[in-house]
Design an enzyme around this catalytic site. Structure first.
Site, PDB file in Angstrom:
ATOM      1  N   ASP A 124      -1.485   6.310   4.156  1.00 11.35           N
ATOM      2  CA  ASP A 124      -1.467   7.735   3.886  1.00 11.35           C
ATOM      3  C   ASP A 124      -0.048   8.258   4.099  1.00 11.35           C
ATOM      4  OD1 ASP A 124      -3.930  10.104   4.273  1.00 11.35           O
ATOM      5  OD2 ASP A 124      -1.808  10.636   4.372  1.00 11.35           O
ATOM      6  N   ASP A 215      -1.058  10.516  -2.504  1.00  4.18           N
ATOM      7  CA  ASP A 215      -0.522  10.168  -1.193  1.00  4.18           C
ATOM      8  C   ASP A 215      -1.398   9.226  -0.383  1.00  4.18           C
ATOM      9  OD1 ASP A 215      -2.571  11.848  -0.496  1.00  4.18           O
ATOM     10  OD2 ASP A 215      -1.472  12.715   1.173  1.00  4.18           O
ATOM     11  N   GLU A 216      -2.337   8.585  -1.009  1.00  4.23           N
ATOM     12  CA  GLU A 216      -3.259   7.760  -0.246  1.00  4.23           C
ATOM     13  C   GLU A 216      -3.682   6.538  -1.044  1.00  4.23           C
ATOM     14  OE1 GLU A 216      -6.275  10.264   1.329  1.00  4.23           O
ATOM     15  OE2 GLU A 216      -7.537   8.542   1.862  1.00  4.23           O
TER      16      GLU A 216
END
Length: 644
Positions: A124, A215-216
């Site tokens: 993350d 973002d992950e």
DNA sequence: GGACGAAGGACCC
DNA sequence: CTCCAGGGTCCTTCGCCC
């Protein structure tokens, strides 16, 4: 920065099996309207009471606030019902007896399915959008700043978080909390570029890694770990854990190098759900490893506040809290009673998750199956609007843009180069009338690479070209069911849908159908409110029941051979993992047929298990009946908790 | 008892 | 000056139609 990371990379301290390490701030946020997610990283020093007061004073009396109050009242009422039933179960015996037997069997079956042989990592990026902006504009470094608009922020840096500013907070409130806050408009192209760099790193550790958002990402690094171990089975746990730890550290280091200094946090565990939870434990720029043995896992999840479980949000937390449940272990202890009070799925899911068991299998053989979206939609918020003509104009504009997207990359490319075809010209005019035109002209004219990633969009289209650099083709699609979403000035949301005879992606057809639905609702509203016009603050258009043009080919192939069917309601989900623990032998489940993405997301995205209070109160008898009775045996609840 | 459509929600990022 | 997003997924309930 490197030094910091080094130090925490160096300490493969796994979690102690009693879970004490994780007994984090159980600081019960007084369950109310505006705790935008409590103990986020970087918020340690925030004066929560003060923040709450400011937020409250900003919202009080607004339509938004009143809507929240209504919603909260409804939830509280549900909880009352649950509570009564919960208490009744405490005294009365019979039903609970049956449920306890069920729960015990359930647990045994679930335990059977626990897997410890894969290594999952969830990565993350730390405050991603803000981090990118800070990387590119050093002057923002030490300033409180956030990315978003006055309407809504999507992320804030740590300097801003000290003031209580956080993601999903409206910008105008954030400014009140922190007058010096710099709000930067999002620049998605930059974020996508950074995400792409990160993903190249991920692919080295897991060629099939899946990105859930910019973002992950989820990685199965089992192979990387075993390479690290020299292909030998780990002789002992410590060596194995150390190898896992090092791989995760390497991923984070490489990401930072590749992206010019962006940091990320990561979690490693035997399944994706645990890895996800772990990724949040040492934020920012840290990592956490959940040990690969059942005892440690039970300790780890057991100590977590329920809200940490992906799938438990504000409402579920409040509901369970109303029953006196705070931590995951509480759920485990009360599995039987929960089976009597919650919907069967919710109860089963909770039970399983409380054991730290999740299915995040990825079937390697299924590489061919692409992910298929289930729906596509567009919605826009604007200033309160009561003129039907203006609303219909907005509908037309949304419909034509949606149509364009549904026609795939070819249509989008044409529209992009020509600037504006007839439909868009029309849409543009309409939009300005409705007062919702701000950025629209720009967006409509954007080339195919432009359009919004969406939650899943990134799964296989994080870039616009494949690995060989060929441009990626977005397949055209058609939808059979059209839905309009209406948000009233009061914030109440309505949806109206209609299913067409034929799937379509024609702007005209979609637009006409939507207009009809809006007109109907407008009439209905007037009739019910003495002629008052329907005043909206948002309109949305959605299509589902999608068929993809390039699936036609696939069906042909299917006729010749294997290939599972992916779309249409036939949902390959057969009873849903959690659904039937009885068929514990269903090792077959998750073995073949699911598309890669689905398999991974399975756990985290299917869990909006909520249950409806009403029905449970209406049909207690029915519910009781469905609990297979039988069995007796004295079983103290404590017997449940023991690990065998 | 399903399958299907419609409506409403919870949740995630 | 500005006053709580937008794009998705899945679950549950209900009614209708086999």
């Amino acid at each position: 920065m490197a030094a910091e990371r080094d130090s925490d990379v160096r300490a493969p301290q796994a979690v102690s099996s009693d879970g004490a390490v994780y007994e984090t701030a159980t600081g019960r946020a007084e369950a109310h309207y505006y705790h935008f997610s409590h103990d986020k990283a970087g918020m340690g020093s925030v004066d929560k009471a003060k923040v709450a007061a400011v937020v409250h004073s900003m919202s009080e009396g607004s339509s938004f606030y009143r809507n929240e109050e209504r919603r909260d009242a409804r939830i509280q009422q549900q909880i009352e019902g649950m509570r009564r039933r919960w208490q009744a179960l405490r005294e009365g015996g019979l039903e609970l007896e049956g449920a306890a037997a069920t729960a015990r069997r359930e647990r045994a079956a679930m335990e059977t399915r626990r897997r410890l042989d894969r290594v999952w990592v969830v990565v993350d990026m730390d405050m991603f959008f803000a981090a990118v902006e800070m990387r590119d504009k050093p002057e923002l470094r030490d300033q409180p700043m956030a990315v978003g608009g006055t309407g809504m922020l999507s992320t804030a840096n740590y300097a801003a978080r000290k003031f209580g500013v956080r993601s999903a907070m409206p910008g105008f409130i954030a400014l009140k909390l922190c007058p010096s806050l710099v709000i930067v408009r999002p620049n998605y192209d930059k974020y996508k570029a950074a995400a792409k760099l990160a993903k190249q790193v991920f692919r080295r550790f897991d060629p099939q890694c899946v990105a859930l958002s910019l973002d992950e990402a989820y990685l199965d690094v089992t192979d990387a770990v075993s390479r690290k171990l020299g292909g030998l089975p780990a002789a002992e746990m410590a060596a194995f854990h150390e190898a896992v730890w090092d791989v995760v550290a390497a991923i984070r280091r490489d990401v930072s190098v590749a992206t010019g200094g962006l940091t990320c946090s990561a979690g490693a565990a035997p399944n994706a759900m645990l890895a996800k939870i772990a990724s949040d434990m040492n934020k920012p720029d840290g990592q956490c490893l959940v040990p690969f043995d059942a005892g440690s896992i039970l300790g780890f999840v057991g100590a977590l506040p329920l809200r940490k479980l992906p799938g438990i949000g504000r409402v579920s937390e409040t509901q369970l809290g109303g029953l006196g449940l705070r931590v995951v272990a509480d759920v485990r202890d009360e599995a039987a009673r929960l089976h009597c009070v919650l919907s069967p799925r919710m109860a089963t899911w909770l039970h399983r998750v409380s054991l730290g068991i999740a299915e995040s299998g990825r079937s390697g053989s299924e590489a061919g199956a692409q992910y298929r979206r289930k729906s596509i939609s567009l919605e826009r918020t604007f200033r309160d609007e009561g003129s039907l003509a203006a609303l219909q104009a907005t509908v037309a504009k949304l419909a034509s843009k949606l149509s364009l997207q549904m026609q795939g990359s070819k249509a989008a490319a044409e529209a992009g180069s020509s600037g504006a075809d007839g439909r868009q010209a029309e849409a543009g005019r309409a939009g300005s009338e409705a007062g919702a035109a701000e950025d629209d002209g720009v967006q409509a004219a954007r080339p195919p690479r432009g359009h919004v990633p969406g939650f899943f969009g990134m799964a296989d289209s994080d870039s616009d070209s494949d690995d060989a650099g060929r441009p990626k083709v977005r397949p055209a699609m058609r939808g059979r069911t059209v839905t309009v979403k209406l948000k009233l000035a009061s914030f109440k949301v309505l949806q109206r849908s209609a299913t067409l005879a034929e799937p379509t992606n024609s702007a005209e057809v979609i637009s006409a159908a939507c207009k009809r639905l809006v007109a109907q609702e407008s009439e209905r509203f007037k009739a019910a409110h003495g002629g008052r016009p329907l005043v909206l603050r948002l309109l949305g258009v959605k299509m589902h029941g999608l068929v993809f043009d390039d699936d036609v080919d696939e069906e042909e192939r299917a006729a010749a051979g294997h290939m599972c069917k992916l779309d249409d309601g036939s949902d390959e989900d057969d009873g849903a993992d959690g659904g039937s623990p009885e068929r514990a032998d269903s090792a077959v489940v998750g073995q073949g047929r699911r598309p890669v993405l689905r398999a991974v997301l399975d756990e985290r995205l299917r869990q909006m298990r909520r249950h409806s209070q009403q029905s449970q109160q209406q049909h207690p008898a029915k519910r009781a009946r469905r609990q297979p009775g039988g069995s007796s045996g004295q079983r103290s609840l404590s017997g449940f908790v023991s690990i065998s």
